[in-house]
Design a protein around this motif. Structure first.
Motif, PDB file in Angstrom:
ATOM      1  N   MET A   1      23.559   5.408 -32.276  1.00 62.28           N
ATOM      2  CA  MET A   1      22.305   4.239 -32.073  1.00 62.28           C
ATOM      3  C   MET A   1      23.200   3.293 -30.891  1.00 62.28           C
ATOM      4  O   MET A   1      24.062   3.214 -30.806  1.00 62.28           O
ATOM      5  CB  MET A   1      22.165   3.611 -33.230  1.00 62.28           C
ATOM      6  CG  MET A   1      21.265   2.111 -33.017  1.00 62.28           C
ATOM      7  SD  MET A   1      19.608   2.738 -32.489  1.00 62.28           S
ATOM      8  CE  MET A   1      19.098   1.225 -31.805  1.00 62.28           C
ATOM      9  N   ASN A   2      22.230   2.933 -29.919  1.00 64.23           N
ATOM     10  CA  ASN A   2      22.665   2.318 -28.752  1.00 64.23           C
ATOM     11  C   ASN A   2      21.894   0.909 -28.940  1.00 64.23           C
ATOM     12  O   ASN A   2      20.923   0.768 -28.915  1.00 64.23           O
ATOM     13  CB  ASN A   2      22.241   2.906 -27.467  1.00 64.23           C
ATOM     14  CG  ASN A   2      22.596   2.029 -26.201  1.00 64.23           C
ATOM     15  OD1 ASN A   2      23.464   1.223 -26.441  1.00 64.23           O
ATOM     16  ND2 ASN A   2      22.182   2.384 -24.951  1.00 64.23           N
ATOM     17  N   TRP A   3      23.025  -0.009 -29.421  1.00 61.71           N
ATOM     18  CA  TRP A   3      22.632  -1.411 -29.534  1.00 61.71           C
ATOM     19  C   TRP A   3      22.612  -2.316 -28.097  1.00 61.71           C
ATOM     20  O   TRP A   3      22.623  -3.323 -28.341  1.00 61.71           O
ATOM     21  CB  TRP A   3      23.221  -2.086 -30.623  1.00 61.71           C
ATOM     22  CG  TRP A   3      23.056  -1.532 -32.021  1.00 61.71           C
ATOM     23  CD1 TRP A   3      23.885  -0.497 -32.779  1.00 61.71           C
ATOM     24  CD2 TRP A   3      21.876  -1.617 -32.892  1.00 61.71           C
ATOM     25  NE1 TRP A   3      23.349  -0.053 -33.608  1.00 61.71           N
ATOM     26  CE2 TRP A   3      22.104  -0.760 -33.968  1.00 61.71           C
ATOM     27  CE3 TRP A   3      20.879  -2.431 -32.885  1.00 61.71           C
ATOM     28  CZ2 TRP A   3      21.153  -0.972 -34.977  1.00 61.71           C
ATOM     29  CZ3 TRP A   3      19.786  -2.413 -33.668  1.00 61.71           C
ATOM     30  CH2 TRP A   3      20.037  -1.605 -35.065  1.00 61.71           C
ATOM     31  N   SER A   4      22.954  -1.629 -27.097  1.00 61.33           N
ATOM     32  CA  SER A   4      23.012  -2.476 -25.905  1.00 61.33           C
ATOM     33  C   SER A   4      21.942  -3.450 -25.637  1.00 61.33           C
ATOM     34  O   SER A   4      20.830  -3.289 -25.564  1.00 61.33           O
ATOM     35  CB  SER A   4      23.271  -1.325 -24.793  1.00 61.33           C
ATOM     36  OG  SER A   4      23.389  -2.118 -23.487  1.00 61.33           O
ATOM     37  N   GLY A   5      22.581  -4.681 -25.350  1.00 66.96           N
ATOM     38  CA  GLY A   5      21.624  -5.810 -24.985  1.00 66.96           C
ATOM     39  C   GLY A   5      20.784  -6.388 -26.138  1.00 66.96           C
ATOM     40  O   GLY A   5      20.054  -7.425 -26.089  1.00 66.96           O
ATOM     41  N   VAL A   6      21.130  -5.831 -27.391  1.00 65.89           N
ATOM     42  CA  VAL A   6      20.250  -6.399 -28.452  1.00 65.89           C
ATOM     43  C   VAL A   6      20.602  -7.768 -28.819  1.00 65.89           C
ATOM     44  O   VAL A   6      19.936  -8.508 -29.256  1.00 65.89           O
ATOM     45  CB  VAL A   6      20.277  -5.416 -29.783  1.00 65.89           C
ATOM     46  CG1 VAL A   6      19.492  -5.979 -31.024  1.00 65.89           C
ATOM     47  CG2 VAL A   6      19.416  -4.202 -29.461  1.00 65.89           C
ATOM     48  N   ARG A   7      22.084  -7.936 -28.721  1.00 63.12           N
ATOM     49  CA  ARG A   7      22.579  -9.144 -29.223  1.00 63.12           C
ATOM     50  C   ARG A   7      21.933 -10.417 -28.282  1.00 63.12           C
ATOM     51  O   ARG A   7      21.509 -11.364 -28.768  1.00 63.12           O
ATOM     52  CB  ARG A   7      24.054  -9.365 -29.308  1.00 63.12           C
ATOM     53  CG  ARG A   7      24.760 -10.574 -29.809  1.00 63.12           C
ATOM     54  CD  ARG A   7      26.190 -10.506 -29.804  1.00 63.12           C
ATOM     55  NE  ARG A   7      26.665 -11.854 -30.173  1.00 63.12           N
ATOM     56  CZ  ARG A   7      26.949 -12.396 -31.412  1.00 63.12           C
ATOM     57  NH1 ARG A   7      26.687 -11.796 -32.313  1.00 63.12           N
ATOM     58  NH2 ARG A   7      27.543 -13.662 -31.619  1.00 63.12           N
ATOM     59  N   LEU A  61      29.223  -3.514 -35.697  1.00 62.42           N
ATOM     60  CA  LEU A  61      30.489  -3.410 -34.628  1.00 62.42           C
ATOM     61  C   LEU A  61      29.921  -3.712 -33.304  1.00 62.42           C
ATOM     62  O   LEU A  61      30.657  -4.465 -32.363  1.00 62.42           O
ATOM     63  CB  LEU A  61      30.850  -1.936 -34.431  1.00 62.42           C
ATOM     64  CG  LEU A  61      31.596  -1.479 -35.655  1.00 62.42           C
ATOM     65  CD1 LEU A  61      31.723   0.166 -35.462  1.00 62.42           C
ATOM     66  CD2 LEU A  61      33.004  -2.293 -35.633  1.00 62.42           C
ATOM     67  N   GLU A  62      28.553  -4.087 -33.006  1.00 61.97           N
ATOM     68  CA  GLU A  62      27.903  -3.997 -31.515  1.00 61.97           C
ATOM     69  C   GLU A  62      26.975  -5.287 -31.599  1.00 61.97           C
ATOM     70  O   GLU A  62      27.002  -5.872 -30.463  1.00 61.97           O
ATOM     71  CB  GLU A  62      27.120  -2.811 -31.088  1.00 61.97           C
ATOM     72  CG  GLU A  62      28.265  -1.610 -31.093  1.00 61.97           C
ATOM     73  CD  GLU A  62      27.361  -0.472 -30.702  1.00 61.97           C
ATOM     74  OE1 GLU A  62      26.366  -0.408 -29.697  1.00 61.97           O
ATOM     75  OE2 GLU A  62      27.682   0.740 -31.143  1.00 61.97           O
TER      76      GLU A  62
END
Length: 223
Positions: A1-7, A61-62
């Motif tokens: 799963m790519n959580w890039s930019g979600v935070r 983690l992300e």
């Protein structure tokens, strides 16, 4: 799963003009705990005796250890001098005492419930009312450990309102599945039809729309 930019997307909603319109935002305020390190997640798993499902693990983690999320938010996973735990409403420590056990199947839960139901005492089977009431109390006391066993091997992710909760199975064949807990109103413990990433990202998309003033198109929520 790519959580890039979600935070970053979540935190940006703290400044959106319509955040008060988002259900549950008054509780979590679109705040997020810092993400955990790989060492911290591994330590938590070892201490709690489970391996987190990959999507939830990568979120920790992300994106964050917890905070803003569906309904009243995600219970944060934190460590104190007593060890790792989730922080529930009222800053109470939350650790499922049966977390290491296999998450039961729907068939098992149905069988347990039916078996206990069939043993409900009948007044006509007792010589007097006192004997019946004593037997009934003993039978009724069995429901609490049974209800606890229903969510063995699962993490309570958060509160939906009105005593309803969302659970994540972390053990057994159903590990990684989400469950809607409506037992506070004598409803079911039922599976959600989405996985963890879809559940979280759908909430984030809807929250952004609502904060921007767009209609959500969803039914009324429990409060």
């Amino acid at each position: 799963m790519n959580w890039s930019g979600v935070r970053e997307r979540v935190l940006a909603l703290r400044k959106a003009p319509g955040t008060a319109k988002v259900f549950g935002a008054g509780g979590h305020g679109f705040r997020l705990d810092p993400p955990l390190s790989e060492a911290e997640v591994a330590e938590a798993e070892a201490e709690l005796g489970v391996s987190f499902p990959p999507a939830y693990r990568s979120f920790l983690l992300e994106v964050a250890a917890g905070g803003a999320g569906p309904d009243y938010g995600l219970y944060p996973l934190r460590r104190d001098d007593q060890g790792w735990h989730w922080v529930a409403l009222g800053d109470t420590r939350e650790v499922n005492p049966l977390l290491g056990r296999p998450f039961p199947s729907e068939a098992e839960r149905a069988r347990w419930t039916e078996e206990l139901d069939t043993r409900e005492p009948r007044e006509e089977d007792f010589p007097d009312e006192d004997a019946y009431r004593a037997a009934y109390r003993a039978w009724d006391d069995e429901w609490e450990p049974l209800n606890q066993a229903m969510t063995a091997g699962a993490v309570c992710l958060g509160h939906q309102g009105c005593g309803y909760f969302t659970w994540l199975a972390v053990t057994g064949p159903d590990s990684g599945t989400l469950w809607n807990d409506l037992r506070a109103a004598d409803g079911p413990l039922e599976p959600l039809s989405v996985d963890f990433p879809t559940w979280y990202l759908t909430w984030l998309h809807r929250a952004a729309q609502e904060a921007a003033g767009a209609p959500s198109g969803r039914p009324g929520r429990r409060r």
